[in-house]
Scaffold this motif. Structure first.
Motif, PDB file in Angstrom:
ATOM      1  N   LEU A 151      11.247   1.488  10.438  1.00 20.18           N
ATOM      2  CA  LEU A 151       9.977   1.332  10.170  1.00 20.18           C
ATOM      3  C   LEU A 151       8.976   2.439  10.079  1.00 20.18           C
ATOM      4  CD1 LEU A 151       7.656  -1.130  10.234  1.00 20.18           C
ATOM      5  CD2 LEU A 151       7.480  -0.856  12.666  1.00 20.18           C
ATOM      6  N   THR A 152       9.482   3.593  10.771  1.00 19.61           N
ATOM      7  CA  THR A 152       8.519   4.802  10.735  1.00 19.61           C
ATOM      8  C   THR A 152       8.295   5.521   9.522  1.00 19.61           C
ATOM      9  OG1 THR A 152      10.389   6.184  11.540  1.00 19.61           O
ATOM     10  CG2 THR A 152       9.043   4.938  13.290  1.00 19.61           C
ATOM     11  N   VAL A 153       9.347   5.194   8.578  1.00 23.01           N
ATOM     12  CA  VAL A 153       9.168   5.950   7.272  1.00 23.01           C
ATOM     13  C   VAL A 153       8.141   4.988   6.561  1.00 23.01           C
ATOM     14  CG1 VAL A 153      10.434   6.387   5.214  1.00 23.01           C
ATOM     15  CG2 VAL A 153      11.499   6.756   7.337  1.00 23.01           C
ATOM     16  N   ARG A 154       7.004   5.397   5.899  1.00 24.91           N
ATOM     17  CA  ARG A 154       6.094   4.833   5.100  1.00 24.91           C
ATOM     18  C   ARG A 154       6.508   3.983   3.889  1.00 24.91           C
ATOM     19  NH1 ARG A 154       2.240   2.328   3.808  1.00 24.91           N
ATOM     20  NH2 ARG A 154       0.048   2.657   3.203  1.00 24.91           N
ATOM     21  N   GLY A 155       6.444   2.938   3.758  1.00 28.16           N
ATOM     22  CA  GLY A 155       6.835   2.191   2.469  1.00 28.16           C
ATOM     23  C   GLY A 155       8.105   1.506   2.864  1.00 28.16           C
ATOM     24  N   ASN A 156       8.663   1.638   3.884  1.00 30.34           N
ATOM     25  CA  ASN A 156      10.150   0.987   3.953  1.00 30.34           C
ATOM     26  C   ASN A 156      10.124  -0.581   3.959  1.00 30.34           C
ATOM     27  OD1 ASN A 156      11.717   2.822   3.984  1.00 30.34           O
ATOM     28  ND2 ASN A 156      12.423   3.063   5.907  1.00 30.34           N
ATOM     29  N   ILE A 157       8.852  -1.007   4.428  1.00 28.96           N
ATOM     30  CA  ILE A 157       9.083  -2.652   4.443  1.00 28.96           C
ATOM     31  C   ILE A 157       8.975  -3.119   2.889  1.00 28.96           C
ATOM     32  CG2 ILE A 157       7.622  -4.825   4.678  1.00 28.96           C
ATOM     33  CD1 ILE A 157       6.238  -3.346   7.453  1.00 28.96           C
ATOM     34  N   ASP A 173      -5.886  -8.859  14.020  1.00 29.74           N
ATOM     35  CA  ASP A 173      -7.049  -8.371  13.683  1.00 29.74           C
ATOM     36  C   ASP A 173      -7.172  -7.051  12.676  1.00 29.74           C
ATOM     37  OD1 ASP A 173      -9.970  -7.347  14.399  1.00 29.74           O
ATOM     38  OD2 ASP A 173      -8.734  -5.680  14.908  1.00 29.74           O
ATOM     39  N   ALA A 174      -5.768  -6.409  12.768  1.00 33.88           N
ATOM     40  CA  ALA A 174      -5.592  -5.057  11.994  1.00 33.88           C
ATOM     41  C   ALA A 174      -5.255  -5.845  10.629  1.00 33.88           C
ATOM     42  CB  ALA A 174      -4.454  -4.466  12.419  1.00 33.88           C
ATOM     43  N   MET A 175      -4.691  -6.884  10.400  1.00 35.84           N
ATOM     44  CA  MET A 175      -4.494  -7.316   9.092  1.00 35.84           C
ATOM     45  C   MET A 175      -5.706  -7.882   8.513  1.00 35.84           C
ATOM     46  SD  MET A 175      -0.990  -7.583   8.591  1.00 35.84           S
ATOM     47  CE  MET A 175      -0.657  -8.756   7.605  1.00 35.84           C
ATOM     48  N   GLU A 176      -6.642  -8.387   8.994  1.00 35.34           N
ATOM     49  CA  GLU A 176      -7.724  -9.029   8.499  1.00 35.34           C
ATOM     50  C   GLU A 176      -8.696  -7.868   8.127  1.00 35.34           C
ATOM     51  OE1 GLU A 176      -8.911 -12.621  10.661  1.00 35.34           O
ATOM     52  OE2 GLU A 176      -7.320 -13.677   9.193  1.00 35.34           O
ATOM     53  N   ARG A 177      -8.551  -6.691   8.932  1.00 31.64           N
ATOM     54  CA  ARG A 177      -9.638  -5.438   8.505  1.00 31.64           C
ATOM     55  C   ARG A 177      -8.793  -5.130   7.328  1.00 31.64           C
ATOM     56  NH1 ARG A 177      -8.961  -1.819  12.173  1.00 31.64           N
ATOM     57  NH2 ARG A 177      -8.025  -3.161  14.022  1.00 31.64           N
ATOM     58  N   ALA A 178      -7.652  -5.155   6.974  1.00 33.58           N
ATOM     59  CA  ALA A 178      -7.036  -4.473   5.807  1.00 33.58           C
ATOM     60  C   ALA A 178      -7.227  -5.853   4.409  1.00 33.58           C
ATOM     61  CB  ALA A 178      -5.494  -4.486   5.896  1.00 33.58           C
ATOM     62  N   GLY A 179      -7.775  -6.977   4.860  1.00 37.79           N
ATOM     63  CA  GLY A 179      -8.049  -7.723   3.797  1.00 37.79           C
ATOM     64  C   GLY A 179      -7.034  -8.908   3.492  1.00 37.79           C
ATOM     65  N   VAL A 180      -6.047  -9.119   4.692  1.00 39.04           N
ATOM     66  CA  VAL A 180      -5.037 -10.208   4.445  1.00 39.04           C
ATOM     67  C   VAL A 180      -5.499 -11.413   5.465  1.00 39.04           C
ATOM     68  CG1 VAL A 180      -2.564 -10.578   4.806  1.00 39.04           C
ATOM     69  CG2 VAL A 180      -3.376  -8.274   3.971  1.00 39.04           C
ATOM     70  N   VAL A 181      -5.342 -12.446   4.850  1.00 37.99           N
ATOM     71  CA  VAL A 181      -5.659 -13.743   5.637  1.00 37.99           C
ATOM     72  C   VAL A 181      -4.647 -13.834   6.580  1.00 37.99           C
ATOM     73  CG1 VAL A 181      -6.451 -16.074   5.837  1.00 37.99           C
ATOM     74  CG2 VAL A 181      -7.365 -14.582   4.165  1.00 37.99           C
ATOM     75  N   THR A 182      -4.628 -14.058   7.786  1.00 35.62           N
ATOM     76  CA  THR A 182      -3.598 -14.128   8.724  1.00 35.62           C
ATOM     77  C   THR A 182      -3.736 -15.179  10.034  1.00 35.62           C
ATOM     78  OG1 THR A 182      -3.349 -11.565   8.834  1.00 35.62           O
ATOM     79  CG2 THR A 182      -2.152 -12.838  10.524  1.00 35.62           C
ATOM     80  N   GLU A 213       0.967  -1.624   5.023  1.00 35.44           N
ATOM     81  CA  GLU A 213       2.174  -1.859   4.663  1.00 35.44           C
ATOM     82  C   GLU A 213       2.360  -3.299   3.965  1.00 35.44           C
ATOM     83  OE1 GLU A 213       5.778   0.261   5.029  1.00 35.44           O
ATOM     84  OE2 GLU A 213       4.805   1.557   6.504  1.00 35.44           O
ATOM     85  N   ILE A 214       2.022  -4.192   5.187  1.00 34.24           N
ATOM     86  CA  ILE A 214       2.236  -5.506   4.846  1.00 34.24           C
ATOM     87  C   ILE A 214       1.519  -6.088   3.719  1.00 34.24           C
ATOM     88  CG2 ILE A 214       1.922  -8.036   5.654  1.00 34.24           C
ATOM     89  CD1 ILE A 214       2.937  -6.713   8.316  1.00 34.24           C
ATOM     90  N   LYS A 215      -0.022  -5.352   3.586  1.00 31.56           N
ATOM     91  CA  LYS A 215      -0.919  -5.973   2.296  1.00 31.56           C
ATOM     92  C   LYS A 215      -0.225  -5.442   1.113  1.00 31.56           C
ATOM     93  CE  LYS A 215      -5.478  -5.376   0.611  1.00 31.56           C
ATOM     94  NZ  LYS A 215      -5.108  -5.643  -0.567  1.00 31.56           N
TER      95      LYS A 215
END
Length: 241
Positions: A219-225, A92-101, A39-41
């Protein structure tokens, strides 16, 4: 038809440690953390600058330990270290998703995180990196809510997005009281006077003094961010009167 422009360009997202535990109630659920990263990506791909503060309650709660006789300062330091563990897991999860963190820690531990330096944090954001602030404020007796308020003001964030398991602020716990009323907007003074469990009083007062709005959403609803950043009315906004 052209897509709507995001309402906010630089945000601070506050996650509870419990949010990372998912349904298991303790520790870190890899599926939950991967979902948050995805979602952050989506948001980063829109050119939004995102900073995060994560609690540590899924691993260790300083206040709870202190209530059972542990020295409060020691318990709080342990809680701060728990937030760093969560920060590294999300990195770790963000960088696996391709986001530099980048993780910036208020307690120095150079082998695993950069020390918190305000100008460095701003530079990372300007370069499109997600910044995760670990170890709270670095001081005992302050919550991660207060850390979120403080860091949001330091980086000139436009809003704090407080991610919870409910879709806003209610007059009572909606899971226990069917007559609980949801508020669409509240003032900081409303929150303080009514003792609503949005953020602790120190964090709320900091936001009030600096006119920094807070949005509470589910947060539990997908796309809310993404919806929150686009300005959709999906939660409760706390702001000046």
């Amino acid at each position: 038809m052209a897509a709507a422009d995001p309402k906010y360009r630089r945000v601070l997202l506050k996650l509870s440690g419990e949010a990372l535990a998912g349904n298991q109630g303790y520790g870190i659920d890899p599926e939950v953390i991967a979902g948050i990263a995805a979602e952050i990506k989506e948001v980063i791909d829109l050119g939004i600058q995102v900073a995060l503060v994560i609690g540590g309650g899924n691993i260790f709660r300083g206040v709870a330990a202190a209530s059972k006789g542990m020295d409060r300062a020691s318990a709080d330091y342990m809680g701060m270290l728990a937030t760093v563990m969560n920060s590294l897991a999300l990195q770790d999860a963000m960088e696996r998703a391709g986001v530099v963190t980048r993780v910036l820690s208020a307690i120095e531990m150079r082998e695993v995180a950069e020390p918190y330096i305000r100008r460095r944090a701003m530079r990372h954001l300007e370069k499109g990196r997600v910044v995760i602030f670990g170890a709270g404020t670095g001081n005992p007796y302050f919550t991660t809510d207060t850390a979120a308020s403080l860091r949001a003001m330091e980086i000139n964030a436009e809003i704090i997005l407080k991610a919870t398991k409910v879709d806003g602020i209610y007059s009572a716990d909606p899971n226990q009281d069917k007559d609980a009323v949801k508020f669409s907007t509240l003032t900081y003074l409303d929150v303080l006077k009514k003792g609503l469990q949005v953020m602790d009083a120190t964090a709320t007062s900091l936001c009030m003094d600096n006119d920094l709005p807070i949005m509470v959403f589910n947060l539990t609803v997908r796309g809310n961010i993404k919806r929150a950043i686009m300005g959709e009315n999906i939660g409760t906004i706390v702001k000046g009167g």
